[in-house]
Design a protein around this motif. Sequence first.
Motif, mmCIF file in Angstrom:
data_model
loop_
_atom_site.group_PDB
_atom_site.id
_atom_site.type_symbol
_atom_site.label_atom_id
_atom_site.label_comp_id
_atom_site.label_asym_id
_atom_site.label_seq_id
_atom_site.Cartn_x
_atom_site.Cartn_y
_atom_site.Cartn_z
ATOM 1 N N VAL A 218 -2.825 -2.480 13.101
ATOM 2 C CA VAL A 218 -3.483 -1.608 12.011
ATOM 3 C C VAL A 218 -3.252 -2.132 10.677
ATOM 4 O O VAL A 218 -4.035 -2.275 9.905
ATOM 5 C CB VAL A 218 -2.870 -0.240 12.154
ATOM 6 C CG1 VAL A 218 -3.523 0.867 11.199
ATOM 7 C CG2 VAL A 218 -3.518 0.492 13.592
ATOM 8 N N ALA A 219 -2.006 -2.457 10.402
ATOM 9 C CA ALA A 219 -1.561 -2.999 9.142
ATOM 10 C C ALA A 219 -2.351 -4.302 8.680
ATOM 11 O O ALA A 219 -2.729 -4.461 7.573
ATOM 12 C CB ALA A 219 -0.194 -3.177 8.967
ATOM 13 N N ARG B 63 -5.167 -5.208 9.621
ATOM 14 C CA ARG B 63 -6.691 -4.904 9.299
ATOM 15 C C ARG B 63 -6.685 -4.543 7.835
ATOM 16 O O ARG B 63 -7.557 -4.941 7.099
ATOM 17 C CB ARG B 63 -7.133 -4.072 10.293
ATOM 18 C CG ARG B 63 -7.589 -4.571 11.680
ATOM 19 C CD ARG B 63 -8.661 -3.476 12.342
ATOM 20 N NE ARG B 63 -7.774 -2.405 12.853
ATOM 21 C CZ ARG B 63 -7.376 -2.298 14.031
ATOM 22 N NH1 ARG B 63 -7.307 -3.048 14.933
ATOM 23 N NH2 ARG B 63 -6.972 -1.065 14.236
ATOM 24 N N VAL B 64 -5.823 -3.717 7.411
ATOM 25 C CA VAL B 64 -5.643 -3.436 6.017
ATOM 26 C C VAL B 64 -5.452 -4.355 5.111
ATOM 27 O O VAL B 64 -6.139 -4.767 4.184
ATOM 28 C CB VAL B 64 -4.437 -2.322 5.786
ATOM 29 C CG1 VAL B 64 -4.586 -1.901 4.469
ATOM 30 C CG2 VAL B 64 -4.830 -0.976 6.779
ATOM 31 N N ARG C 50 -4.951 6.478 12.280
ATOM 32 C CA ARG C 50 -5.173 6.832 11.060
ATOM 33 C C ARG C 50 -3.861 6.926 10.005
ATOM 34 O O ARG C 50 -3.788 6.598 8.760
ATOM 35 C CB ARG C 50 -6.144 8.223 10.879
ATOM 36 C CG ARG C 50 -7.739 7.685 11.254
ATOM 37 C CD ARG C 50 -8.633 8.790 10.927
ATOM 38 N NE ARG C 50 -8.182 10.153 11.637
ATOM 39 C CZ ARG C 50 -8.714 10.382 13.085
ATOM 40 N NH1 ARG C 50 -9.520 9.651 13.436
ATOM 41 N NH2 ARG C 50 -8.471 11.522 13.442
ATOM 42 N N GLU D 91 -2.663 3.687 9.585
ATOM 43 C CA GLU D 91 -3.434 3.045 8.525
ATOM 44 C C GLU D 91 -3.176 3.298 7.119
ATOM 45 O O GLU D 91 -3.067 2.681 6.176
ATOM 46 C CB GLU D 91 -4.769 3.073 9.028
ATOM 47 C CG GLU D 91 -5.692 2.398 7.608
ATOM 48 C CD GLU D 91 -7.153 2.701 8.386
ATOM 49 O OE1 GLU D 91 -8.097 2.323 7.642
ATOM 50 O OE2 GLU D 91 -7.424 3.137 9.183
ATOM 51 N N ASP D 92 -2.951 4.933 6.816
ATOM 52 C CA ASP D 92 -2.776 5.461 5.560
ATOM 53 C C ASP D 92 -1.364 4.946 4.927
ATOM 54 O O ASP D 92 -1.407 4.491 3.872
ATOM 55 C CB ASP D 92 -2.758 6.896 5.724
ATOM 56 C CG ASP D 92 -2.717 7.542 4.252
ATOM 57 O OD1 ASP D 92 -3.656 7.144 3.447
ATOM 58 O OD2 ASP D 92 -1.559 8.345 4.152
ATOM 59 N N ARG E 284 -1.742 1.265 4.124
ATOM 60 C CA ARG E 284 -2.566 0.969 2.835
ATOM 61 C C ARG E 284 -1.661 1.778 1.472
ATOM 62 O O ARG E 284 -1.719 0.913 0.374
ATOM 63 C CB ARG E 284 -3.874 1.843 2.870
ATOM 64 C CG ARG E 284 -4.838 1.744 1.604
ATOM 65 C CD ARG E 284 -5.978 2.352 1.833
ATOM 66 N NE ARG E 284 -6.821 1.568 2.788
ATOM 67 C CZ ARG E 284 -7.296 1.756 4.085
ATOM 68 N NH1 ARG E 284 -7.018 3.091 4.484
ATOM 69 N NH2 ARG E 284 -7.897 1.010 4.704
#
Length: 327
Positions: free
Chosen positions: A256-257, A259-260, A314, A317-318, A321
Amino acid sequence: MAEPIVQRASDLAALSVFADCFGADLYPLAQQLTPVYAGVGDTLMRQGEPADFFLIIHSGRVEVSHSGDGYSFVTDVGPGRIVGEIALLRHSARTATVTAIEEVIGWSGGDEAFDELIELPGVLAMLIRTARQRLAAFITPIPMELAGGVRLLLRPVMPGDVERTTNSPVEFSSETMYRRFQSPRVPTPSLMRYLFEVDYINHFVWVVTTESGDVVADARFVRDERDASTAEIAFTVGDEYQGRGIGTYLMGALAVAARVAGVKSFSGRVLSDNLAMRKIMDRAGARWEREDLGIVTTVVDVPATLPFDQQTARRIEDVARQVMRAL
């Protein structure tokens, strides 16, 4: 009148934050600074207030505290460090309250001094890295629950995790460390700082802790200097927490990180008998190649399939980000 400025520049040059600077480099900054003295208990900055100066600590220590969003954080900062820079970098209100816990001697500077500060060799990159590390401490950890009802927390790494790992009651045996570092040598203090004081952009780290704050695992990606879309990954899991799915969870959190961050592929370099790590990479489609006696390598696409639900994805991911794009 010139002599105090020369002495101030010399005092600044002795601080670790200006290790890449000569005394002459620091003269313009020294001219813009004002001496500061604070007694124990004095509040130097207050969270939420407008920011119009930063502080360089020459001697003494301050407490930096943040509260909000359901999570509070307290740490202390000592000689050679700069505080108050985050709000100036972000053009925002103060993110934390700063209180003297020892007698503090240092210097303060406003906008003009800050302009001089960020032009010094290596300082802006250091300020951004340090600011991201401090802001990571303000992020609310993400709850994890393992089989058997064991509750843990996932969050970005913080500099204090060096001590939390070194002094943790969670055991990282010599075999575990050997599998991680492919060497029987104990990691040096400088290596530990490298592992836990990161920039979150080229070197990103998740840690897993107990609810009381003990570090039980970490996972990281480090970008390839020649290809920013590829990053090497590595995991360390405390002995008593191995075999509980933490590595699989962390692989998902790294994906996930990644992809960010714009990372497209993961590389791995592991001991050939490190079956736990190889199994995690195998799920991502690993094709292993022998690099050296007992060492195998692989490159895989960042996994699209995650070991947790979309709501958790999510949240992860938040958080990624927030820390990557804090500045």
